[in-house]
Design a protein around this motif. Structure first.
Motif, mmCIF file in Angstrom:
data_model
loop_
_atom_site.group_PDB
_atom_site.id
_atom_site.type_symbol
_atom_site.label_atom_id
_atom_site.label_comp_id
_atom_site.label_asym_id
_atom_site.label_seq_id
_atom_site.Cartn_x
_atom_site.Cartn_y
_atom_site.Cartn_z
ATOM 1 N N VAL A 116 0.724 -1.089 -0.140
ATOM 2 C CA VAL A 116 -0.047 0.154 -0.072
ATOM 3 C C VAL A 116 1.034 1.321 -0.037
ATOM 4 O O VAL A 116 1.671 1.216 0.660
ATOM 5 C CB VAL A 116 -1.042 0.150 1.121
ATOM 6 C CG1 VAL A 116 -1.881 1.341 1.243
ATOM 7 C CG2 VAL A 116 -1.908 -1.248 1.248
ATOM 8 N N GLU A 117 0.579 2.225 -1.017
ATOM 9 C CA GLU A 117 1.218 3.391 -1.099
ATOM 10 C C GLU A 117 0.155 4.456 -0.557
ATOM 11 O O GLU A 117 -0.767 4.531 -1.348
ATOM 12 C CB GLU A 117 1.715 3.690 -2.293
ATOM 13 C CG GLU A 117 2.988 2.943 -2.719
ATOM 14 C CD GLU A 117 3.689 3.264 -3.854
ATOM 15 O OE1 GLU A 117 3.150 3.994 -4.707
ATOM 16 O OE2 GLU A 117 4.688 2.679 -4.452
ATOM 17 N N GLY A 118 0.553 5.284 0.380
ATOM 18 C CA GLY A 118 -0.620 6.190 0.809
ATOM 19 C C GLY A 118 -1.813 5.464 1.220
ATOM 20 O O GLY A 118 -1.645 4.947 2.260
ATOM 21 N N ASP A 119 -2.780 5.480 0.686
ATOM 22 C CA ASP A 119 -3.942 4.913 0.998
ATOM 23 C C ASP A 119 -4.438 3.971 -0.113
ATOM 24 O O ASP A 119 -5.552 3.432 -0.244
ATOM 25 C CB ASP A 119 -5.106 5.791 1.323
ATOM 26 C CG ASP A 119 -6.099 5.110 2.438
ATOM 27 O OD1 ASP A 119 -5.783 4.131 2.985
ATOM 28 O OD2 ASP A 119 -7.310 5.442 2.060
ATOM 29 N N VAL A 120 -3.586 3.668 -1.166
ATOM 30 C CA VAL A 120 -3.943 2.959 -2.252
ATOM 31 C C VAL A 120 -3.219 1.700 -2.574
ATOM 32 O O VAL A 120 -1.911 1.620 -2.177
ATOM 33 C CB VAL A 120 -3.824 4.020 -3.573
ATOM 34 C CG1 VAL A 120 -3.877 3.208 -4.936
ATOM 35 C CG2 VAL A 120 -4.458 5.077 -3.651
ATOM 36 N N ASP A 174 -9.992 1.783 1.935
ATOM 37 C CA ASP A 174 -11.317 1.711 2.485
ATOM 38 C C ASP A 174 -12.261 1.057 1.211
ATOM 39 O O ASP A 174 -13.234 0.374 1.761
ATOM 40 C CB ASP A 174 -11.724 3.161 2.885
ATOM 41 C CG ASP A 174 -11.987 4.120 1.757
ATOM 42 O OD1 ASP A 174 -11.026 3.883 0.642
ATOM 43 O OD2 ASP A 174 -12.757 5.134 1.725
ATOM 44 N N GLU A 175 -12.031 1.319 0.017
ATOM 45 C CA GLU A 175 -12.808 0.700 -0.772
ATOM 46 C C GLU A 175 -12.885 -0.794 -1.158
ATOM 47 O O GLU A 175 -13.755 -1.503 -0.936
ATOM 48 C CB GLU A 175 -12.775 1.177 -2.450
ATOM 49 C CG GLU A 175 -13.206 2.676 -2.550
ATOM 50 C CD GLU A 175 -13.082 3.087 -4.040
ATOM 51 O OE1 GLU A 175 -12.781 2.320 -4.905
ATOM 52 O OE2 GLU A 175 -12.803 4.421 -4.020
ATOM 53 N N ALA A 176 -11.532 -1.214 -0.877
ATOM 54 C CA ALA A 176 -11.032 -2.592 -0.911
ATOM 55 C C ALA A 176 -11.866 -3.315 0.345
ATOM 56 O O ALA A 176 -12.380 -4.398 0.353
ATOM 57 C CB ALA A 176 -9.776 -3.021 -0.773
ATOM 58 N N SER A 177 -11.754 -2.730 1.536
ATOM 59 C CA SER A 177 -12.308 -3.303 2.810
ATOM 60 C C SER A 177 -14.009 -3.517 2.627
ATOM 61 O O SER A 177 -14.488 -4.434 2.961
ATOM 62 C CB SER A 177 -12.149 -2.332 3.832
ATOM 63 O OG SER A 177 -10.834 -2.436 4.340
ATOM 64 N N ALA A 178 -14.594 -2.357 1.945
ATOM 65 C CA ALA A 178 -16.039 -2.365 1.781
ATOM 66 C C ALA A 178 -16.504 -3.418 0.727
ATOM 67 O O ALA A 178 -17.171 -4.000 0.951
ATOM 68 C CB ALA A 178 -16.422 -0.828 1.273
#
Length: 145
Positions: A51-55, A86-90
């Motif tokens: 993960v880089e930053g939040d991506v 956060d999209e991956a978690s959702a």
């Protein structure tokens, strides 16, 4: 078997025979790994996410098991790369809900891409864990990345 089921079966077999993301990337900054095993059938996967930053930049894995577990890992690696954490978690939550629905909630092809082919797995309780293995590994690794 109808045309859609046949297409889904072909997608699962293609990902199992030609897996995407196979081979663990080197450990490094922003990387975390998770090893998950299904003791009932012997499926096993180690997944590494960077993960880089939040991506999510890389999702790589290695494992052994049935075609469903291996195809699911391949589909996930292809799908999650470039996705915000956060999209991956959702997405993992929605995948879990659909697979536990016993066929009541189909996976949306626009959101899940090739992984929508795993919708039918939800009708076979014993196979849900096979399909979920890599997704649980990504969920776990994201908590440490």
């Amino acid at each position: 078997m109808n045309g859609l089921e046949s297409l889904y079966q072909e997608l699962i077999l293609d990902h199992a025979k030609h897996p995407r993301g196979l081979g663990l990337a080197p450990d490094g900054e922003g990387a975390a790994s998770s090893h998950q095993r299904n003791p009932i059938c012997g499926d096993d996967v180690t997944l590494r996410v960077r993960v880089e930053g939040d991506v999510i930049r890389d999702v790589t894995w290695e494992g052994a098991g049935c075609s469903i577990s291996q195809a699911s890992a391949s589909m996930l690696a292809e799908l999650a790369e470039g996705m915000p954490r956060d999209e991956a978690s959702a997405m993992i939550d929605r995948f879990r809900e659909a697979l536990r629905s016993r066929g009541a909630i189909p996976l949306d092809e626009e959101e899940f891409g090739d992984a929508a082919a795993l919708s039918g797995v939800s009708r076979y309780t014993a196979r849900v864990k096979c399909a979920m293995l890599a997704w649980v590994a990504l969920e776990d690794a994201l908590t440490r990345a």
